[in-house]
Design a protein around this motif. Structure first.
Motif, PDB file in Angstrom:
ATOM      1  N   PHE A 175       9.823  -8.705   4.378  1.00 40.51           N
ATOM      2  CA  PHE A 175       9.128  -7.954   4.511  1.00 40.51           C
ATOM      3  C   PHE A 175       9.348  -6.354   3.672  1.00 40.51           C
ATOM      4  O   PHE A 175       8.803  -5.663   3.414  1.00 40.51           O
ATOM      5  N   GLU A 176      10.665  -6.376   3.466  1.00 44.14           N
ATOM      6  CA  GLU A 176      11.223  -5.090   2.459  1.00 44.14           C
ATOM      7  C   GLU A 176      10.761  -5.443   1.119  1.00 44.14           C
ATOM      8  O   GLU A 176       9.960  -4.496   0.717  1.00 44.14           O
ATOM      9  N   ARG A 177      10.482  -6.651   0.448  1.00 44.22           N
ATOM     10  CA  ARG A 177      10.165  -6.819  -0.637  1.00 44.22           C
ATOM     11  C   ARG A 177       8.789  -6.600  -0.879  1.00 44.22           C
ATOM     12  O   ARG A 177       8.239  -6.283  -1.689  1.00 44.22           O
ATOM     13  N   LEU A 178       8.076  -7.258   0.392  1.00 48.39           N
ATOM     14  CA  LEU A 178       6.577  -7.014   0.290  1.00 48.39           C
ATOM     15  C   LEU A 178       5.971  -5.659   0.454  1.00 48.39           C
ATOM     16  O   LEU A 178       4.897  -5.300  -0.061  1.00 48.39           O
ATOM     17  N   TYR A 179       6.794  -4.872   1.047  1.00 50.58           N
ATOM     18  CA  TYR A 179       6.534  -3.429   1.415  1.00 50.58           C
ATOM     19  C   TYR A 179       6.660  -2.827   0.033  1.00 50.58           C
ATOM     20  O   TYR A 179       5.837  -1.879  -0.365  1.00 50.58           O
ATOM     21  N   ALA A 180       7.422  -3.057  -0.620  1.00 46.78           N
ATOM     22  CA  ALA A 180       7.814  -2.365  -2.058  1.00 46.78           C
ATOM     23  C   ALA A 180       6.601  -2.880  -3.193  1.00 46.78           C
ATOM     24  O   ALA A 180       5.950  -2.095  -3.823  1.00 46.78           O
ATOM     25  N   TYR A 218      -1.362  -6.533  -4.194  1.00 46.35           N
ATOM     26  CA  TYR A 218      -1.914  -7.004  -2.996  1.00 46.35           C
ATOM     27  C   TYR A 218      -0.975  -8.389  -2.809  1.00 46.35           C
ATOM     28  O   TYR A 218      -0.829  -9.107  -3.979  1.00 46.35           O
ATOM     29  N   PHE A 219      -0.668  -9.088  -1.634  1.00 45.79           N
ATOM     30  CA  PHE A 219      -0.103 -10.138  -1.500  1.00 45.79           C
ATOM     31  C   PHE A 219      -0.844 -10.926  -0.255  1.00 45.79           C
ATOM     32  O   PHE A 219      -1.510 -10.530   0.434  1.00 45.79           O
ATOM     33  N   TYR A 269       8.625  -2.817   6.917  1.00 48.64           N
ATOM     34  CA  TYR A 269       7.371  -2.768   6.445  1.00 48.64           C
ATOM     35  C   TYR A 269       6.666  -2.117   7.663  1.00 48.64           C
ATOM     36  O   TYR A 269       6.142  -2.433   8.960  1.00 48.64           O
ATOM     37  N   PRO A 270       6.910  -0.642   7.701  1.00 46.12           N
ATOM     38  CA  PRO A 270       6.197   0.190   8.740  1.00 46.12           C
ATOM     39  C   PRO A 270       4.698   0.205   8.733  1.00 46.12           C
ATOM     40  O   PRO A 270       4.122   0.683   9.659  1.00 46.12           O
ATOM     41  N   ASP A 271       3.857  -0.093   7.644  1.00 48.42           N
ATOM     42  CA  ASP A 271       2.546  -0.191   7.916  1.00 48.42           C
ATOM     43  C   ASP A 271       1.935  -1.367   8.531  1.00 48.42           C
ATOM     44  O   ASP A 271       2.699  -2.267   8.815  1.00 48.42           O
ATOM     45  N   GLN A 272       0.731  -1.382   8.898  1.00 43.23           N
ATOM     46  CA  GLN A 272      -0.205  -2.239   9.514  1.00 43.23           C
ATOM     47  C   GLN A 272      -0.179  -3.671   8.553  1.00 43.23           C
ATOM     48  O   GLN A 272      -0.491  -3.260   7.470  1.00 43.23           O
ATOM     49  N   LEU A 273      -0.452  -4.666   8.999  1.00 44.00           N
ATOM     50  CA  LEU A 273      -0.679  -5.959   8.344  1.00 44.00           C
ATOM     51  C   LEU A 273      -2.004  -6.524   8.671  1.00 44.00           C
ATOM     52  O   LEU A 273      -2.390  -6.162   9.844  1.00 44.00           O
TER      53      LEU A 273
END
Length: 389
Positions: free
Chosen positions: A200-205, A212-213, A254-258
Protein backbone atom coordinates in the motif's frame (compact mmCIF):
# COMPACT_ATOMS: atom_id res chain seq x y z
CA UNK A 1 12.92 -12.07 -56.18
CA UNK A 2 16.61 -12.41 -55.33
CA UNK A 3 18.94 -9.87 -53.78
CA UNK A 4 22.66 -9.64 -53.25
CA UNK A 5 22.23 -9.62 -49.46
CA UNK A 6 21.44 -12.50 -47.18
CA UNK A 7 18.20 -12.41 -45.23
CA UNK A 8 20.24 -11.97 -42.04
CA UNK A 9 21.98 -8.88 -43.46
CA UNK A 10 18.62 -7.37 -44.45
CA UNK A 11 17.26 -7.89 -40.95
CA UNK A 12 20.34 -6.24 -39.44
CA UNK A 13 19.70 -3.13 -41.55
CA UNK A 14 16.81 -2.31 -39.21
CA UNK A 15 19.29 -1.74 -36.35
CA UNK A 16 20.09 2.00 -35.91
CA UNK A 17 23.84 1.43 -36.11
CA UNK A 18 24.77 5.12 -35.78
CA UNK A 19 22.93 5.37 -32.46
CA UNK A 20 24.39 2.03 -31.43
CA UNK A 21 27.91 3.36 -32.08
CA UNK A 22 27.24 6.19 -29.64
CA UNK A 23 26.11 3.64 -27.03
CA UNK A 24 29.29 1.61 -27.57
CA UNK A 25 31.45 4.75 -27.21
CA UNK A 26 29.59 5.65 -24.00
CA UNK A 27 30.71 2.41 -22.34
CA UNK A 28 34.04 2.01 -24.13
CA UNK A 29 32.85 -1.26 -25.63
CA UNK A 30 35.41 -1.32 -28.44
CA UNK A 31 38.32 0.03 -26.42
CA UNK A 32 41.49 -1.96 -27.18
CA UNK A 33 39.48 -4.49 -29.22
CA UNK A 34 41.41 -6.33 -31.93
CA UNK A 35 38.65 -8.61 -33.18
CA UNK A 36 34.89 -8.99 -32.82
CA UNK A 37 33.79 -5.40 -32.18
CA UNK A 38 30.44 -4.82 -30.50
CA UNK A 39 28.57 -4.67 -33.82
CA UNK A 40 29.77 -8.17 -34.69
CA UNK A 41 29.20 -9.42 -31.16
CA UNK A 42 25.54 -8.42 -31.40
CA UNK A 43 25.26 -10.00 -34.84
CA UNK A 44 26.63 -13.27 -33.43
CA UNK A 45 24.24 -13.18 -30.47
CA UNK A 46 21.28 -12.30 -32.72
CA UNK A 47 22.28 -15.12 -35.07
CA UNK A 48 22.16 -17.51 -32.10
CA UNK A 49 18.62 -16.32 -31.30
CA UNK A 50 17.41 -16.62 -34.89
CA UNK A 51 18.86 -20.10 -35.46
CA UNK A 52 18.36 -21.58 -31.95
CA UNK A 53 22.09 -22.03 -31.27
CA UNK A 54 22.55 -22.88 -27.58
CA UNK A 55 26.32 -23.11 -27.18
CA UNK A 56 29.44 -21.26 -28.27
CA UNK A 57 30.52 -24.26 -30.32
CA UNK A 58 27.14 -24.30 -32.11
CA UNK A 59 27.50 -20.63 -33.05
CA UNK A 60 31.09 -21.03 -34.26
CA UNK A 61 30.42 -24.17 -36.28
CA UNK A 62 27.25 -22.91 -37.93
CA UNK A 63 28.85 -19.63 -38.97
CA UNK A 64 32.06 -21.24 -40.23
CA UNK A 65 30.07 -23.68 -42.35
CA UNK A 66 28.94 -20.65 -44.37
CA UNK A 67 32.19 -18.70 -44.22
CA UNK A 68 31.80 -17.43 -47.79
CA UNK A 69 28.73 -15.40 -46.78
CA UNK A 70 30.01 -14.00 -43.49
CA UNK A 71 31.50 -10.78 -44.88
CA UNK A 72 28.20 -9.84 -46.47
CA UNK A 73 26.48 -10.55 -43.13
CA UNK A 74 28.69 -8.03 -41.34
CA UNK A 75 31.41 -10.33 -39.99
CA UNK A 76 34.90 -9.13 -40.95
CA UNK A 77 36.58 -12.15 -39.38
CA UNK A 78 35.40 -15.67 -38.46
CA UNK A 79 33.69 -15.77 -35.07
CA UNK A 80 35.68 -17.91 -32.63
CA UNK A 81 33.94 -19.26 -29.57
CA UNK A 82 36.74 -18.14 -27.23
CA UNK A 83 36.57 -14.59 -28.59
CA UNK A 84 32.79 -14.46 -28.26
CA UNK A 85 33.00 -15.88 -24.73
CA UNK A 86 35.55 -13.23 -23.71
CA UNK A 87 33.38 -10.48 -25.23
CA UNK A 88 30.28 -11.63 -23.34
CA UNK A 89 32.25 -11.84 -20.11
CA UNK A 90 34.08 -8.54 -20.41
CA UNK A 91 31.91 -6.00 -22.20
CA UNK A 92 29.41 -4.10 -20.11
CA UNK A 93 25.91 -5.60 -20.40
CA UNK A 94 24.50 -2.08 -20.28
CA UNK A 95 25.48 -1.74 -23.96
CA UNK A 96 22.85 -4.30 -24.91
CA UNK A 97 20.34 -2.97 -22.39
CA UNK A 98 20.63 0.48 -23.98
CA UNK A 99 20.32 -0.99 -27.47
CA UNK A 100 17.17 -2.84 -26.42
CA UNK A 101 15.80 0.38 -24.88
CA UNK A 102 16.49 2.19 -28.17
CA UNK A 103 14.57 -0.44 -30.13
CA UNK A 104 11.77 -0.49 -27.55
CA UNK A 105 11.18 3.24 -27.93
CA UNK A 106 10.89 2.81 -31.68
CA UNK A 107 8.59 -0.22 -31.40
CA UNK A 108 6.25 1.44 -28.91
CA UNK A 109 5.74 4.36 -31.30
CA UNK A 110 4.89 1.92 -34.10
CA UNK A 111 2.34 0.04 -31.98
CA UNK A 112 0.91 2.99 -30.03
CA UNK A 113 -2.29 3.08 -32.09
CA UNK A 114 -3.01 -0.66 -31.95
CA UNK A 115 -6.36 -1.83 -30.66
CA UNK A 116 -6.65 -3.03 -27.09
CA UNK A 117 -9.09 -5.41 -25.43
CA UNK A 118 -10.59 -2.55 -23.38
CA UNK A 119 -11.94 0.59 -25.06
CA UNK A 120 -9.45 2.90 -23.42
CA UNK A 121 -7.14 5.63 -24.70
CA UNK A 122 -4.79 5.44 -21.72
CA UNK A 123 -1.58 3.45 -21.86
CA UNK A 124 -2.01 0.13 -20.05
CA UNK A 125 0.91 -1.79 -18.57
CA UNK A 126 1.07 -5.24 -17.01
CA UNK A 127 3.74 -5.70 -14.34
CA UNK A 128 5.09 -9.13 -13.45
CA UNK A 129 8.28 -11.17 -13.13
CA UNK A 130 9.43 -14.56 -14.34
CA UNK A 131 12.11 -16.76 -12.79
CA UNK A 132 14.81 -18.43 -14.89
CA UNK A 133 16.32 -21.34 -12.97
CA UNK A 134 20.11 -21.79 -12.99
CA UNK A 135 22.57 -24.35 -11.67
CA UNK A 136 23.91 -23.38 -8.26
CA UNK A 137 27.45 -24.67 -8.93
CA UNK A 138 27.76 -22.76 -12.23
CA UNK A 139 25.97 -19.55 -11.22
CA UNK A 140 26.76 -19.06 -7.49
CA UNK A 141 26.30 -15.28 -7.80
CA UNK A 142 22.58 -15.62 -8.62
CA UNK A 143 21.28 -16.33 -5.12
CA UNK A 144 17.80 -17.85 -4.92
CA UNK A 145 17.47 -20.92 -2.72
CA UNK A 146 19.88 -23.16 -0.84
CA UNK A 147 19.77 -25.79 -3.61
CA UNK A 148 19.67 -23.70 -6.81
CA UNK A 149 20.33 -20.32 -8.35
CA UNK A 150 18.05 -18.20 -10.51
CA UNK A 151 17.59 -14.81 -12.07
CA UNK A 152 14.35 -12.86 -12.26
CA UNK A 153 13.23 -10.90 -15.26
CA UNK A 154 10.98 -8.10 -13.95
CA UNK A 155 8.94 -6.79 -16.87
CA UNK A 156 6.54 -3.93 -17.46
CA UNK A 157 4.68 -4.88 -20.63
CA UNK A 158 2.92 -2.30 -22.79
CA UNK A 159 -0.24 -4.19 -23.69
CA UNK A 160 -0.56 -2.37 -27.01
CA UNK A 161 1.74 -4.52 -29.11
CA UNK A 162 3.10 -6.55 -26.17
CA UNK A 163 6.32 -4.55 -26.13
CA UNK A 164 8.33 -4.60 -22.87
CA UNK A 165 8.58 -0.97 -21.76
CA UNK A 166 10.80 -1.75 -18.76
CA UNK A 167 12.91 -4.76 -17.85
CA UNK A 168 15.11 -5.28 -14.82
CA UNK A 169 17.14 -8.45 -14.28
CA UNK A 170 17.95 -9.40 -10.68
CA UNK A 171 18.91 -12.37 -8.56
CA UNK A 172 16.05 -14.76 -7.92
CA UNK A 173 15.95 -13.83 -4.23
CA UNK A 174 14.82 -10.25 -4.88
CA UNK A 175 11.11 -9.84 -4.10
CA UNK A 176 8.94 -8.75 -7.03
CA UNK A 177 7.50 -5.71 -5.27
CA UNK A 178 10.92 -4.04 -4.91
CA UNK A 179 11.01 -3.26 -8.62
CA UNK A 180 8.17 -0.76 -8.14
CA UNK A 181 10.73 1.64 -6.64
CA UNK A 182 12.54 1.76 -9.99
CA UNK A 183 9.60 2.31 -12.36
CA UNK A 184 8.98 5.89 -13.54
CA UNK A 185 5.18 5.81 -13.28
CA UNK A 186 3.37 7.82 -15.96
CA UNK A 187 0.48 10.09 -15.08
CA UNK A 188 -2.77 8.77 -16.54
CA UNK A 189 -1.42 5.30 -17.31
CA UNK A 190 -2.88 2.08 -15.87
CA UNK A 191 -0.67 -0.47 -14.11
CA UNK A 192 -2.19 -3.93 -13.76
CA UNK A 193 -0.49 -6.33 -11.37
CA UNK A 194 -1.22 -9.39 -9.26
CA UNK A 195 -1.35 -9.72 -5.47
CA UNK A 196 2.42 -10.00 -5.20
CA UNK A 197 2.60 -6.24 -5.70
CA UNK A 198 0.03 -5.35 -3.02
CA UNK A 199 2.19 -2.92 -1.08
CA UNK A 200 0.00 0.00 0.00
CA UNK A 201 2.87 2.41 0.57
CA UNK A 202 4.17 1.87 -2.96
CA UNK A 203 0.67 1.93 -4.43
CA UNK A 204 0.02 5.26 -2.75
CA UNK A 205 3.23 6.64 -4.27
CA UNK A 206 1.90 5.50 -7.67
CA UNK A 207 -1.45 7.16 -6.88
CA UNK A 208 0.22 10.46 -5.98
CA UNK A 209 1.96 10.53 -9.36
CA UNK A 210 -1.41 10.56 -11.10
CA UNK A 211 -1.24 6.97 -12.32
CA UNK A 212 -3.87 4.25 -11.87
CA UNK A 213 -3.48 0.71 -10.62
CA UNK A 214 -5.62 -2.41 -10.75
CA UNK A 215 -4.67 -5.31 -8.52
CA UNK A 216 -6.26 -8.09 -6.48
CA UNK A 217 -6.95 -7.96 -2.77
CA UNK A 218 -5.47 -10.53 -0.44
CA UNK A 219 -7.74 -12.59 1.78
CA UNK A 220 -6.44 -10.79 4.89
CA UNK A 221 -7.01 -7.27 3.53
CA UNK A 222 -9.22 -5.64 6.17
CA UNK A 223 -11.36 -2.67 5.15
CA UNK A 224 -14.53 -0.70 5.94
CA UNK A 225 -17.18 0.00 3.33
CA UNK A 226 -17.90 3.69 2.77
CA UNK A 227 -20.56 3.42 0.08
CA UNK A 228 -21.77 1.15 -2.72
CA UNK A 229 -22.81 1.74 -6.30
CA UNK A 230 -25.60 -0.12 -8.07
CA UNK A 231 -24.33 -2.90 -10.36
CA UNK A 232 -25.68 -5.21 -13.05
CA UNK A 233 -25.15 -8.67 -11.62
CA UNK A 234 -25.82 -10.33 -14.99
CA UNK A 235 -22.36 -9.10 -16.07
CA UNK A 236 -20.67 -10.98 -13.23
CA UNK A 237 -20.13 -7.89 -11.06
CA UNK A 238 -21.23 -8.60 -7.48
CA UNK A 239 -20.45 -5.23 -5.89
CA UNK A 240 -18.73 -1.91 -6.56
CA UNK A 241 -17.72 -0.15 -3.35
CA UNK A 242 -15.64 2.67 -1.92
CA UNK A 243 -13.62 1.48 1.07
CA UNK A 244 -11.02 2.61 3.57
CA UNK A 245 -8.36 0.36 5.05
CA UNK A 246 -8.82 -0.48 8.73
CA UNK A 247 -5.46 -2.01 9.66
CA UNK A 248 -3.51 0.89 11.19
CA UNK A 249 -0.29 0.35 9.27
CA UNK A 250 -2.08 -0.03 5.93
CA UNK A 251 -4.28 2.98 6.66
CA UNK A 252 -1.16 5.06 7.28
CA UNK A 253 0.47 3.75 4.10
CA UNK A 254 -2.64 4.47 2.02
CA UNK A 255 -4.71 7.17 3.76
CA UNK A 256 -7.12 7.77 0.84
CA UNK A 257 -10.16 5.71 -0.06
CA UNK A 258 -9.94 2.79 -2.47
CA UNK A 259 -12.40 1.25 -4.86
CA UNK A 260 -13.25 -2.44 -4.39
CA UNK A 261 -14.89 -4.43 -7.18
CA UNK A 262 -16.02 -8.02 -6.64
CA UNK A 263 -16.42 -10.10 -9.77
CA UNK A 264 -17.66 -13.68 -10.17
CA UNK A 265 -16.27 -15.47 -13.19
CA UNK A 266 -19.29 -17.01 -14.96
CA UNK A 267 -17.12 -19.81 -16.38
CA UNK A 268 -15.13 -20.96 -13.36
CA UNK A 269 -17.49 -19.63 -10.70
CA UNK A 270 -14.49 -18.15 -8.87
CA UNK A 271 -14.99 -14.87 -7.04
CA UNK A 272 -12.26 -12.23 -7.49
CA UNK A 273 -11.83 -8.99 -5.55
CA UNK A 274 -10.07 -6.10 -7.30
CA UNK A 275 -8.64 -2.95 -5.77
CA UNK A 276 -8.10 0.22 -7.79
CA UNK A 277 -7.73 3.96 -7.35
CA UNK A 278 -9.71 4.71 -10.52
CA UNK A 279 -13.28 5.87 -9.92
CA UNK A 280 -14.39 6.57 -13.49
CA UNK A 281 -14.21 3.27 -15.36
CA UNK A 282 -17.12 0.87 -15.15
CA UNK A 283 -16.64 -2.08 -12.77
CA UNK A 284 -16.74 -4.47 -15.73
CA UNK A 285 -13.91 -2.52 -17.39
CA UNK A 286 -11.87 -2.91 -14.19
CA UNK A 287 -12.39 -6.69 -14.35
CA UNK A 288 -11.45 -6.72 -18.04
CA UNK A 289 -8.30 -4.74 -17.32
CA UNK A 290 -7.20 -7.29 -14.77
CA UNK A 291 -7.97 -10.10 -17.19
CA UNK A 292 -5.65 -8.43 -19.72
CA UNK A 293 -2.79 -8.94 -17.24
CA UNK A 294 -2.58 -12.49 -18.54
CA UNK A 295 -0.83 -11.04 -21.60
CA UNK A 296 2.40 -10.68 -19.63
CA UNK A 297 2.21 -14.34 -18.56
CA UNK A 298 1.88 -15.34 -22.20
CA UNK A 299 4.77 -13.04 -23.08
CA UNK A 300 7.00 -14.86 -20.60
CA UNK A 301 5.87 -18.23 -21.92
CA UNK A 302 6.52 -17.13 -25.50
CA UNK A 303 10.04 -15.80 -24.99
CA UNK A 304 11.05 -18.85 -22.95
CA UNK A 305 9.86 -21.13 -25.74
CA UNK A 306 11.20 -19.19 -28.72
CA UNK A 307 14.23 -17.23 -27.48
CA UNK A 308 17.46 -18.58 -26.03
CA UNK A 309 17.18 -17.48 -22.39
CA UNK A 310 16.90 -20.82 -20.58
CA UNK A 311 20.39 -22.10 -21.41
CA UNK A 312 23.28 -19.67 -21.19
CA UNK A 313 26.58 -19.63 -23.05
CA UNK A 314 28.41 -17.87 -20.20
CA UNK A 315 28.31 -18.26 -16.43
CA UNK A 316 29.12 -14.78 -15.14
CA UNK A 317 26.49 -12.20 -14.27
CA UNK A 318 27.65 -10.00 -17.15
CA UNK A 319 27.40 -12.85 -19.68
CA UNK A 320 23.92 -13.86 -18.51
CA UNK A 321 22.59 -10.31 -18.66
CA UNK A 322 24.24 -9.81 -22.06
CA UNK A 323 22.42 -12.84 -23.44
CA UNK A 324 19.06 -11.80 -21.94
CA UNK A 325 19.28 -8.26 -23.27
CA UNK A 326 20.39 -9.44 -26.72
CA UNK A 327 17.38 -11.77 -26.75
CA UNK A 328 15.06 -8.89 -25.82
CA UNK A 329 16.60 -6.71 -28.55
CA UNK A 330 16.07 -9.52 -31.05
CA UNK A 331 12.41 -9.91 -30.06
CA UNK A 332 11.74 -6.19 -30.41
CA UNK A 333 13.68 -6.03 -33.69
CA UNK A 334 11.42 -8.65 -35.28
CA UNK A 335 8.36 -6.79 -33.95
CA UNK A 336 9.66 -3.60 -35.62
CA UNK A 337 10.27 -5.37 -38.93
CA UNK A 338 6.81 -6.91 -38.85
CA UNK A 339 5.17 -3.53 -38.30
CA UNK A 340 7.29 -1.46 -40.66
CA UNK A 341 6.94 -3.93 -43.53
CA UNK A 342 3.28 -4.61 -42.66
CA UNK A 343 3.83 -8.37 -42.69
CA UNK A 344 0.71 -10.40 -41.99
CA UNK A 345 2.36 -13.19 -40.03
CA UNK A 346 3.02 -13.91 -36.36
CA UNK A 347 6.38 -13.37 -34.67
CA UNK A 348 6.60 -17.12 -34.28
CA UNK A 349 6.28 -17.56 -38.06
CA UNK A 350 8.93 -14.92 -38.76
CA UNK A 351 11.39 -16.52 -36.35
CA UNK A 352 10.77 -19.95 -37.87
CA UNK A 353 11.45 -18.60 -41.35
CA UNK A 354 14.63 -16.88 -40.17
CA UNK A 355 15.84 -20.03 -38.43
CA UNK A 356 16.18 -21.86 -41.77
CA UNK A 357 16.75 -18.93 -44.18
CA UNK A 358 19.32 -16.58 -42.61
CA UNK A 359 21.91 -17.46 -45.26
CA UNK A 360 19.50 -17.23 -48.20
CA UNK A 361 19.80 -14.31 -50.60
CA UNK A 362 16.08 -13.70 -50.85
CA UNK A 363 14.35 -10.35 -50.53
CA UNK A 364 12.99 -9.96 -47.01
CA UNK A 365 9.41 -9.37 -48.17
CA UNK A 366 9.50 -12.46 -50.36
CA UNK A 367 10.93 -14.57 -47.55
CA UNK A 368 8.31 -13.46 -45.04
CA UNK A 369 5.40 -13.61 -47.44
CA UNK A 370 3.22 -16.57 -46.38
CA UNK A 371 2.47 -19.20 -48.98
CA UNK A 372 -1.12 -18.58 -50.13
CA UNK A 373 -1.54 -22.31 -50.76
CA UNK A 374 -0.51 -23.33 -47.25
CA UNK A 375 -3.10 -24.50 -44.73
CA UNK A 376 -2.80 -22.52 -41.50
CA UNK A 377 -5.81 -24.09 -39.85
CA UNK A 378 -3.61 -26.27 -37.65
CA UNK A 379 -1.80 -23.35 -35.96
CA UNK A 380 -1.87 -23.43 -32.18
CA UNK A 381 -3.76 -20.17 -31.68
CA UNK A 382 -3.88 -20.77 -27.94
CA UNK A 383 -0.17 -20.08 -27.91
CA UNK A 384 0.53 -17.86 -30.89
CA UNK A 385 -2.42 -15.67 -31.73
CA UNK A 386 -1.57 -13.20 -28.97
CA UNK A 387 1.66 -12.35 -30.74
CA UNK A 388 0.13 -12.12 -34.20
CA UNK A 389 0.20 -8.32 -33.99
Amino acid sequence: MNTGKTLFAQVMEFIPWTSFSRIVDRYGGDSRVRSLPCTEQFRAMAFAQFTYRESLRDIETCLLSNHGKLYGMGFRQPVRRSTLADANEGRDWHIWADLAALLIRKARKLYSQDDFAVDLENTVYALDATTIDLCLSLFPWASFRTTKSAVKMHTLLDLRGNIPAFIHVTNGSIHDVNVMDMIPFESGAFYVMDRGYLDFERLYALHQRGAYFVTRAKSNTRSRRICSRPVDRTTGIICDQRISLTVKKFAMDYPDQLRRVRFKDPVSGKSLVFLTNNTLLSPLAIAQLYKSRWQVELFFKWIKQHLRIKRFIGNSENAVKTQIWCAVATYVLIAIIKKELQIDASLYTLLQILSVSVFEKTHILRAFQPDPNSDNSSENYNQLKLFDF
